[in-house]
Write an enzyme that holds these catalytic residues in place. Sequence first.
Site, PDB file in Angstrom:
ATOM      1  N   ILE A 121       0.871  -1.178   0.000  1.00 23.95           N
ATOM      2  CA  ILE A 121       0.000   0.000   0.000  1.00 23.95           C
ATOM      3  C   ILE A 121       0.906   1.226   0.000  1.00 23.95           C
ATOM      4  CG2 ILE A 121      -1.683   1.321   1.337  1.00 23.95           C
ATOM      5  CD1 ILE A 121      -2.777  -1.370   2.352  1.00 23.95           C
ATOM      6  N   GLU A 122       0.968   1.922  -1.113  1.00 26.77           N
ATOM      7  CA  GLU A 122       1.909   3.028  -1.273  1.00 26.77           C
ATOM      8  C   GLU A 122       1.189   4.374  -1.340  1.00 26.77           C
ATOM      9  OE1 GLU A 122       4.741   2.134  -4.401  1.00 26.77           O
ATOM     10  OE2 GLU A 122       4.535  -0.019  -4.025  1.00 26.77           O
TER      11      GLU A 122
END
Length: 360
Positions: A121-122
């Site tokens: 999850i960026e």
Amino acid sequence: MLWFLVFLSSLLAVCGSTGCPCERAELCQQIRDDKNFEVFVFDVGGKSWKSYNWSMVTTVAMFGKYDAELMCYAHAKGARVVLKGDVRLPYIVDQGNRTAWIMEKVNLAKGQFMDGINIDIEQAVEKDSPEYYALTDLVKETTVAFHKEIPGSQVSFDVAWSPKCIDKRCYDYVTIAESCDLLFVMSYDEQSQITGDCIAMANAPLTQTLRAYDNYLDLKIDPKKLVMGVPWYGYDYPCVNLSQEGICYIDKVPFRGAPCSDAAGRQKPYKWIMKQIHSSLSGRLWDDEQKAPYFYYKDQQEQIHQIWYDDVQSICTKAESVKAKGLRGIGMWNGNILDYSDEPVARQQTAMMWNALLGC
């Protein structure tokens, strides 16, 4: 008859209701052994995994389409195969949505005989926002669920190259590290936010990269939780202007608050770079300040490009620091982008890149 029912029951426990796709049923059993040193590989699809150096690989994060053949082969080599986990953060602020997402991933991992999950999850997160706490809870709850439902499973989380709100990813790094098994540190794309002059630079300059690990360790994060990610790719920057000193000025492409970014260039795989360098203007050059190779070439429109990348020399030095700092291991983005053809030079280049992961 009773022995047959017991045997059938145990077989179903191993293979699940959909049936084991491997030639041998035991290859569908999850890998539980932790290795002292991790070599963490991201695989994005295709069959190049057949040419990986499996004497080194400990974990494969399957980011392409599910490949049962890869799962069976990895298990035969004693390597874990883990799912990709990604979700929009506003969705999992709700506890019910979060629980549903986690159980969906657990069931998917079980059904595909996998050994855990890599949470990638960026997204930008503001400190103390609802998403900030939801993300922290997601990692904690995912780890608890996977460890309970798949004993010995591995939960890893991908973090930016530095914990200092890089790309506005202001996460609770300390609690997340405590909650999961591994942090995969993405020590690349370090020019995603260029605040100074808009110029081409190394993807992962050595001093900056290693200082960021000190920042993680200063937070009292266990070094045995940290896996160093290195790039098997580089950036191709068209030069808007090239100074006499060889500085390549690039287009201003803003990203998350910074006026310039590496988005002015294009990511190029190592196999492309090794071919392009033969028709370059300069041949391989070395920047001793950033400890990275680069070169120039001219395109069909006569525009000069500057290419920054990592090779055996630059990766080797970083791999040595993994041992020096006592980190858990090393990995790359991604395993597919070397040249796995039978061409002798390519075979040698590929073997050297794999070997560089273990140091000089």
